[in-house]
Design an enzyme around this catalytic site. Structure first.
Site, short mmCIF file in Angstrom:
data_model
loop_
_atom_site.label_atom_id
_atom_site.label_comp_id
_atom_site.label_asym_id
_atom_site.label_seq_id
_atom_site.Cartn_x
_atom_site.Cartn_y
_atom_site.Cartn_z
CG ASP A 141 -77.94 -12.12 -26.88
OD1 ASP A 141 -77.94 -13.27 -26.38
OD2 ASP A 141 -77.29 -11.18 -26.39
CG ASP A 159 -80.37 -9.66 -19.73
OD1 ASP A 159 -81.14 -8.88 -19.11
OD2 ASP A 159 -79.22 -9.33 -20.04
#
Lengths: 382, 382
Positions: free
Chosen positions: A272, A94
């Site tokens: 996720d 991320d």
């Protein structure tokens, strides 16, 4: 050395559901894909070989945590995140933005980026779109995320629009930095992130603007942040049709098994979530029969395994009584076994999803898994 | 069904060092043996398959912990401790006496036994020689211990003698209960425990008195409880010659790798200790080059594994930098990998000890391993 380009192949569709394949420098990612979360360069309580054996093609690393400890520069010196954590398959990172806003102390947002203090030692750091991409490059991430601003919901339309527009400007800067660092030439991908909160026209505007930029994939951010599931699903319904069909779509931080099948039904390819790992360490098991709380006293004398039909030893070999004991006694093996069970369940569900889409029976599959969850756990014996 | 009798075979000797084999209802135990500690029905941070693969033939369970949670009666209903914890090899249990004296609240000792309150919930319990054997029988333990009184050192001679004599009377009562429960007929063994603190003639008197009783083996208790290593070794030197050569000898709660090789040299066959497991969870690695503290900052950039010649992935696959990161970040995988490494080192050392005794070169082996530990860890690179 020539590195093949990052690519996405759409292999089959069934309604809005898509069966595809993402190619990265570290292999193929079968989609729809669930990515176990490896925040601090480890999927908690799991050996990397186990994660792989369950069928994971990709794990997620958290830029915020890794930049603070052990630092991106140190990971780079040690050969990159794949070598560091002994995971030679695909890694997605991320941008760090979400954790900066949720974990860091005293953060200050400006057009340029965010300054913040580490939650570990209070040290000062600056996160900009450029720095986020630089860090992700140092880590060696195969699939990188633009820096964005993610609001908690509910939020005012004006505030949602401001954050969405800022995220678009940061998308441009992130892309420029990614190109400058040679990301595409290394076969890596950068995803733009759709924002817009729970405001339909802002979501569409964000997705349309990002679609004009040359990203390898598109993330849908700012959902599963407190809003009801039906709001999230409505946002997906209006967002995915606007995104290019030729690129993978990643719904960030989602979710429960039900969230996942419903999102696949709305055209999402990647997921996720910390749920299977975190819940496992807290005594919760995900199974075909729904969620089972092993802390509950009703399991204390139950000799049955969680699921004797599972291929995972965590689900098949140990009695519920034993799992109950381990969790009550605070033993690490409890979290190890339940995390193993939970990731096994998630990955087997993803395999079921992929098979069903290929066979053109995804709607039936969705109905079947929901029926299992609704049935609930078998009553205890005796 | 006929169960073969518990037995001990002496296969080779080298000086005082002995290479043997204990036969129990759950298999052969190659001695000298190190028994990983599985206090609460789990060797902490390890899957049972891993423990077995490292070469352990037997693990230890703690009667005190198991009687309180999940309780011996519950374990028995669930098929016994072997099934409960998924360990189908030999299990040795202690009597519970040591933990009653060190962990329980408000304990009261009398000729009859000990009354105490649970450290978990304050509930009241009574532990007598008979109850200890009853619990160990319910657990299904292959190798059981008499209840004894273990003093911390230093202690006055008079107090040491009182506790030693009480332990002898409890030995008789423990044996009677073991016979009553049919222990020998099930192929199980009961060990008497030599006490006597650091007082030579009391140790000899205890060992002589126990040798007259029909135990399947003899434990040496009350050592490694605060006294210097040379005191412990002197006590072994005067104790083991008094014990029958035809029975196994177990030094309780010992110890460091150095303690073990020195004790084997003095005729001890079996060991247990929390060190490799506890130290692993705290960032300490046992290796051929001595003990390595992975918390130390000097490891932060070290790409080398702990020991590239080890057959254990915990030692061979991951860099010291990564282990350092995991321990600093409080990640469970750090304890999982270091525990794995430590038990692998202990078991490989035991294999080396057994091979050396068979080859008649135990003294050389002892000198070699000590040389390795003294050499210390290799300096960091760069």
């Amino acid at each position: 050395m020539t590195t093949e380009a990052f690519s996405f192949s759409l292999l089959a569709t069934d309604g809005m559901a898509r069966r595809g394949e993402v190619k990265t420098p570290h292999g193929l990612v079968r989609t729809p894909a669930f990515m176990p979360v490896g925040t601090q360069a480890t999927v908690k309580a799991m050996y990397p070989e186990q994660v792989r054996e369950l069928g994971a093609d990709v794990v997620l690393g958290n830029t915020y945590h890794l930049m603070l400890r052990p630092t991106a520069e140190r990971v780079a010196r040690l050969g990159g995140l794949h070598t560091f954590m002994n995971w030679q398959h695909t890694i997605l990172t991320d941008s760090g933005g979400f954790q900066v806003m949720s974990l860091a102390q005293i953060r200050k947002l400006s057009e340029k980026g965010v300054t913040f203090q580490s939650h570990i030692d209070g040290s000062r750091h600056e996160m900009t779109p450029e720095r986020s991409i630089e860090i992700q490059g140092l880590l060696g991430s195969d699939i990188q995320m633009q820096l964005d601003e993610c609001l908690r919901l509910p939020a005012e339309r004006k505030e949602v629009e401001r954050a969405m527009q800022l995220s678009l400007r940061w998308a441009e800067r992130s892309r420029a930095q990614f190109e400058k660092m040679g990301g595409p030439g290394k076969g890596r991908g950068l995803y733009g992130i759709v924002q817009g909160g729970d405001v339909a026209d802002l979501r569409v505007a964000s997705a349309q603007a990002l679609s004009q930029m040359p990203f390898e994939g598109y993330s849908i951010g700012g959902l599963a942040v407190g809003e009801p599931q039906d709001v999230m699903l409505r946002m997906l319904e209006i967002t995915t049709p606007v995104l290019p069909t030729t690129k993978p779509r990643y719904l960030m931080g989602v979710g429960t098994p039900d969230d996942i099948v419903e999102s696949v039904a709305r055209g999402v390819d990647m997921f996720d979530c910390v749920m299977p790992t975190r819940a496992g360490r807290h005594g919760l098991a995900y199974t075909r029969f729904g969620k089972i709380n092993l802390k509950n006293a009703r399991h204390a004398d139950d000799p049955r395994p969680l699921d004797e039909e599972s291929s995972c030893p965590g689900a098949r070999t140990y009695s519920r009584a034993y799992l109950h004991h381990l969790i009550r006694a605070g033993e690490g093996l409890g979290g190890m076994l339940l995390t193993w069970n939970n990731l096994a369940y998630y990955q087997s569900m993803m395999q079921g999803i992929r098979d069903a889409i290929e066979a053109g029976r995804f709607a039936d599959f969705k109905a079947e898994v929901k029926e299992g969850w609704a049935k609930g756990d078998l009553p205890a014996l005796g």
